[in-house]
Motif scaffolding. Sequence first.
Motif, PDB file in Angstrom:
ATOM      1  N   MET A   1       0.818  -1.191   0.000  1.00  9.22           N
ATOM      2  CA  MET A   1       0.000   0.000   0.000  1.00  9.22           C
ATOM      3  C   MET A   1       0.861   1.253   0.000  1.00  9.22           C
ATOM      4  SD  MET A   1      -3.161  -0.471   2.523  1.00  9.22           S
ATOM      5  CE  MET A   1      -3.965  -2.018   2.573  1.00  9.22           C
ATOM      6  N   PRO A  31      -9.880   3.203   2.436  1.00  9.47           N
ATOM      7  CA  PRO A  31     -10.234   4.215   1.439  1.00  9.47           C
ATOM      8  C   PRO A  31     -11.369   5.104   1.947  1.00  9.47           C
ATOM      9  CG  PRO A  31      -9.980   2.085   0.401  1.00  9.47           C
ATOM     10  CD  PRO A  31      -9.929   1.856   1.888  1.00  9.47           C
ATOM     11  N   ARG A  47      -6.614   8.506   2.822  1.00 10.46           N
ATOM     12  CA  ARG A  47      -6.513   7.473   1.787  1.00 10.46           C
ATOM     13  C   ARG A  47      -7.701   7.607   0.852  1.00 10.46           C
ATOM     14  NH1 ARG A  47      -6.488   1.236   2.696  1.00 10.46           N
ATOM     15  NH2 ARG A  47      -6.207   0.572   0.552  1.00 10.46           N
ATOM     16  N   ALA A  49      -9.757   6.344  -2.738  1.00 11.85           N
ATOM     17  CA  ALA A  49     -10.001   5.196  -3.616  1.00 11.85           C
ATOM     18  C   ALA A  49      -9.863   5.681  -5.057  1.00 11.85           C
ATOM     19  CB  ALA A  49     -11.391   4.627  -3.372  1.00 11.85           C
ATOM     20  N   ASP A  55      -3.496   2.694  -5.312  1.00  9.47           N
ATOM     21  CA  ASP A  55      -3.709   3.247  -3.985  1.00  9.47           C
ATOM     22  C   ASP A  55      -3.229   4.692  -3.989  1.00  9.47           C
ATOM     23  OD1 ASP A  55      -4.502   3.040  -1.336  1.00  9.47           O
ATOM     24  OD2 ASP A  55      -2.599   2.247  -0.646  1.00  9.47           O
TER      25      ASP A  55
END
Length: 90
Positions: A1, A31, A47, A49, A55
């Motif tokens: 990630m 996400p 984070r 999406a 990512d």
Amino acid sequence: MAVNLLLPRVQRQARASVSRLRQLADHQPGPGRTVLVPGADTAALARLAPKGEGDIVLMLSEDSAGDTPDRTYTGEGLRKAAEALAEELR
């Protein structure tokens, strides 16, 4: 990630201990989530999406020249600012 790729930078910006970095690595935000780095209030991660594969992570941090962070840009205010920036990118 992508969070893992940012860990060295997170450690520096958040002045985070190795145990805090491990905590972040083990419990990464999903996400659509924005979090403060565990145990530090000087860095936030959002984070996102992506529309395709991959990512995306946005890091926002307070970067004072001195040893004492400017409290105007820390804590929940910093998290909310990162969240707002991430929302603009969606």
